[in-house]
Enzyme design. Structure first.
Site, mmCIF file in Angstrom:
data_model
loop_
_atom_site.group_PDB
_atom_site.id
_atom_site.type_symbol
_atom_site.label_atom_id
_atom_site.label_comp_id
_atom_site.label_asym_id
_atom_site.label_seq_id
_atom_site.Cartn_x
_atom_site.Cartn_y
_atom_site.Cartn_z
ATOM 1 N N GLU B 50 -17.888 -51.239 -22.039
ATOM 2 C CA GLU B 50 -18.598 -50.421 -21.052
ATOM 3 C C GLU B 50 -18.838 -51.155 -19.733
ATOM 4 O OE1 GLU B 50 -19.487 -50.682 -24.219
ATOM 5 O OE2 GLU B 50 -19.669 -48.671 -25.079
ATOM 6 N N PHE B 112 -32.049 -44.791 -34.045
ATOM 7 C CA PHE B 112 -30.765 -45.487 -34.122
ATOM 8 C C PHE B 112 -30.051 -45.394 -32.772
ATOM 9 C CE2 PHE B 112 -26.112 -45.338 -35.008
ATOM 10 C CZ PHE B 112 -25.982 -46.683 -35.317
ATOM 11 N N GLN B 113 -29.592 -46.511 -32.273
ATOM 12 C CA GLN B 113 -28.901 -46.625 -30.983
ATOM 13 C C GLN B 113 -29.715 -46.063 -29.821
ATOM 14 O OE1 GLN B 113 -24.771 -45.339 -31.429
ATOM 15 N NE2 GLN B 113 -24.276 -47.439 -32.007
ATOM 16 N N LYS B 162 -28.898 -36.204 -26.313
ATOM 17 C CA LYS B 162 -27.869 -35.417 -27.003
ATOM 18 C C LYS B 162 -28.285 -33.955 -27.156
ATOM 19 C CE LYS B 162 -24.523 -35.681 -30.709
ATOM 20 N NZ LYS B 162 -24.127 -36.275 -31.996
ATOM 21 N N MET B 478 -15.610 -73.832 -9.847
ATOM 22 C CA MET B 478 -16.660 -73.898 -8.838
ATOM 23 C C MET B 478 -17.845 -74.711 -9.339
ATOM 24 S SD MET B 478 -17.422 -73.350 -5.849
ATOM 25 C CE MET B 478 -16.716 -71.984 -4.937
#
Ligand SMILES: Cc1ncc(C[n+]2csc(CCOP(=O)(O)OP(=O)(O)O)c2C)c(N)n1
Ligand SMILES: [Mg+2]
Lengths: 176, 563
Positions: B50, B112-113, B162, B478
């Site tokens: 993502e 959940f999630q 949802k 760097m």
């Protein structure tokens, strides 16, 4: 320096945490904060009191202005304003101290709003100095509990927090 | 007509004219994912992480000037976007990130999630919404796109539970977003602009210092015309590269920590800095107390919070840089007689700058090793500058900024503000989706490329022929450079073991090429640029090369370490 800031904000969830985040993200403490619905129920009025470095505070004010849900911001630094706060104090009230308490409440134009066999609950409104004076006088008698609202503020005279003004303040502000 | 929230979502994107989304599915996206079945109007690019979806949307936005869109699932899908969102926020890139959320009833229950993504991203979004009712969805989407693209652009997050995407409601896409508390100032104050022009007229050593705001407001033509009209030299920040052609005689190169000698000296000796769409970032200014000590400062920016934040400004002008430049050009036009003479009055200054440019050009020591700077120079020559360049972060980024002469705006895509390793490759994918026919090149490091290397699968799946040039120095270069210069060469943590990048590319079904000596550079690059396929080019460069000039942290711009 100490600042009293007034805001008009959308009366929605999430607004308060965005505002609080601007202060906490810079390690600034909010000394007091009052929020409630304004005359227009879609808008809330907020009064924030904070202390801090002026340059950082100027940045916070600009950032407050920039928040999408903030309609208007006023820092009462250069504006003449009135501010009032309310305190509720629960004090020990015994036979011999009651007259003394009553006299003080009267002098400070307060009210006794609850009474029990051993205590009075007093309500006082006023500016910060007045509340401080009252609290220090009543302290020796035994304060059981004390709650303050934090101040709310309003500009003196004809000046008003109008919604329409805000676009000018928002963008034009730094235009000098 | 009644529609589900998911259908409203799809119709809203169509109404908004969105042609591409970068996405990744999960349980909470299912209603929306399903509603996007066979919607060919919207190109749906499924990434492998993502973070990359957001960087790709960001690359798409920077290259095209349109709003980038990403869509992810709840919980871990949402939290994976944070680095991408913060990257876009720091560089003011217009994005709308849609995260899906658990059912409204479960929010706050550690379902959940579930992750409070609105809360997590609050400090790094321009604005965010949690949609609580399907009837608000279309309006919120309209507002989100408006806020992302207008004023000082930035990422906006929209969290859709949802049950909102399954709920049924009426659909009508609003024609306009009406937000009473949000009206950015586009037109600069005429009085201030006049004052600024007067100050310019009286200055003897002016410098235009321009940043990402010029790119974002599509003002590069106006900037170039203005600079030419008055012969004022121009320096760019990293974000501002391409604002004036990199080979323009008035261009001084980038300023700041790894800026050119001419740019940093010009700032130091200037008597007037005209800052446009730049924010006086510490990497650009060096020690702020000693930044442009003799100069008055005019600052043009659309965001009032950028003005007088780090450096006190004499003439602030709030407005869109393109608008303000147009207003300034009008004054120059109207008072031709006055301004025509101006370049003569600053001839001493322009001569001095010309000498700095000649005496101290960007350079590096050539020897028998393969120099990373040479590779970038060849990329520029072989493409004639006609490429969209993305970068990772580190030495690779600075060499790209120094040695590729960006000729056009929106061709330098780099994470300037946040400095996000792993940005360049997915951003290149996003840019390639926006411009399928353009040559898109990611200048990468062997460290950074590992941070989103999984996107090789995306590039291969959608046949996006991006070229990744890995300047493989065997180090987190760097950081190693700082250890070399300031920590007595103790290379703790910075030696890298890398896989065989050629084989990695091949394993994913992409092309892998390798360059080990200078003699092969042109041949292999040419081969890569015309093969039409996603390609990794593993370039084994000299391992302990440093980026110069360098202004040590906390020093003033004139205290440069040179080659
Ligand atoms: C996500 C992230 N983590 C850490 C850093 C700190 N950092 C800046 S440059 C750099 C080294 C990058 O190494 P490489 O990609 O090999 O590029 P090089 O400098 O060698 O060209 C690191 C670790 C960062 N910028 N981003
Ligand atoms: Mg490296």
């Amino acid at each position: 320096m100490r600042h009293t800031i007034s805001l008009l904000v959308e009366n929605e969830f999430g607004v308060l945490s965005r505002i609080a985040g601007l202060f906490s993200g810079r390690g600034f403490n909010i000394e007091s904060l009052c929020v409630a619905e304004s005359l227009d129920p879609t808008v809330s009025t907020m009064t924030i009191v904070t202390t801090g470095n002026d340059a950082i505070l100027e940045q916070i004010l600009k950032q407050l202005n920039k928040l999408i849900n903030v309609i208007k911001v006023v820092d009462f630094k250069e504006i003449d304003y009135v501010s009032r706060e309310m305190v509720l104090v629960k004090v020990n009230a015994e036979e011999k101290t009651r007259p003394e308490i009553l006299r003080m409440v009267e002098i400070f134009r307060g009210k006794i709003i609850d009474v029990s066999s051993r205590s009075y609950t007093i309500m006082i409104t006023g500016d910060e100095d007045k509340l401080k004076a009252f609290i220090s006088l009543i302290k020796p008698l035994g304060i059981k509990e004390l709650v303050r609202t934090g101040p709310i503020a309003m500009a003196r005279g004809e000046r008003m927090m109008k919604i329409k003004e805000k676009t000018e303040t928002k963008g034009g502000e730094s235009n000098g | 007509m009644k529609r589900t929230g998911a259908q409203i979502f799809v119709e809203s994107l169509k109404a908004e004219g969105i042609d591409t989304i970068f996405c990744y599915p999960g349980g909470a996206t299912l209603n929306i994912t399903d509603a996007l079945t066979d919607i060919s109007q919207i190109n749906q690019v499924v990434v492998r992480h993502e973070q990359a979806a957001v960087h790709a949307a960001d690359g798409y936005a920077r290259a095209s000037g349109r709003v980038g869109v990403a869509l992810v699932t709840s919980g871990p899908g949402a939290t994976n976007t944070v680095t991408g969102i913060a990257t876009a926020y720091m560089d003011s890139i217009p994005l709308v990130v849609f995260s899906c959320q658990v059912n409204t009833m479960l929010i706050g229950n550690d379902a959940f999630q579930e992750a409070d993504i609105v809360g997590i991203t609050r400090p790094c979004t321009k604005h965010s919404y949690l949609v609580r009712d399907v009837k608000d969805l279309a309006r919120i989407i309209k507002e989100a796109f408006h806020i992302a693209a207008s004023g000082r652009p930035g990422p906006v997050l929209v969290d859709i539970p949802k049950d909102v995407s399954s709920a049924v409601g009426d659909f009508k896409y609003p024609e306009k977003a009406v937000i009473r508390s949000y009206q950015p100032t586009y037109v600069g104050h005429t009085g201030q602009i006049k004052k600024a022009m007067r100050l310019i007229m009286h200055s003897k050593r002016p410098v235009l210092y321009t940043g990402g705001g010029v790119i974002l407001s599509n003002a590069s033509q106006e900037l170039t015309r203005f600079a030419e009209a008055l012969s004022i030299p121009v320096t760019n920040t990293l974000m501002g590269l391409g604002g004036i052609p990199g080979n323009h005689p008035l261009f001084l190169g980038m300023l700041g920590m790894h800026g050119t000698y001419a740019a940093n000296m010009a700032i130091t000796e200037s008597d007037l800095i005209i800052a446009m769409g730049a924010r006086f970032d510490d990497r650009a200014t060096g020690k702020t107390d000693e930044f442009a000590p003799h100069a008055r400062i005019i600052h043009i920016d659309i965001d009032p919070t950028s003005i007088s934040k780090n450096i006190k400004v004499d003439i602030p002008i709030v407005g869109d840089t393109r608008n303000v430049l147009t207003q300034m050009l009008k004054i120059v036009e109207e008072e031709k007689e006055v301004y025509r003479q101006y370049h003569r009055s600053i001839a001493d200054w322009t001569d001095k700058i010309g000498k700095w440019k000649k005496d101290y050009p960007l350079t590096y020591q050539r020897n028998d090793t393969l120099k990373p700077q040479h590779v970038i120079e060849r990329v520029f020559e072989l493409t004639k500058g006609k490429a969209i360049i993305t970068t990772e972060v580190g030495q690779n980024q600075m060499w790209a900024a120094q040695f590729f002469k960006f000729l056009k705006p929106r061709t330098c895509l780099t994470s300037g503000g946040l400095g996000t390793m792993g940005y360049g490759f997915p951003a290149a994918i996003g840019a390639q989706v926006a411009f399928p026919k353009s040559l898109v090149v990611d200048i990468a490091g062997d460290g950074s490329i590992q941070m989103n290397i999984q996107e090789l699968a995306t590039a291969v799946q959608y046949n996006l022929p991006v070229k990744v040039i890995i300047l493989n120095n065997g180090f987190l270069g760097m950081v190693r450079q700082w250890q070399e210069l300031f920590y007595e060469k103790r290379y703790t943590w910075t030696r890298l073991h890398s896989p065989d990048f050629v084989k990695v590319a091949e394993a994913y079904g992409a092309v892998g090429l390798r360059i080990e000596k200078e003699a092969d550079v042109d041949r292999v690059l040419k081969q890569a640029f015309k093969n039409g396929r996603p390609t990794f080019i593993d370039v084994h460069v000299s391992p302990e090369e440093c980026v110069y000039p360098m202004v040590p942290a906390g020093a003033s711009l004139k205290e440069m370490l040179l080659v």
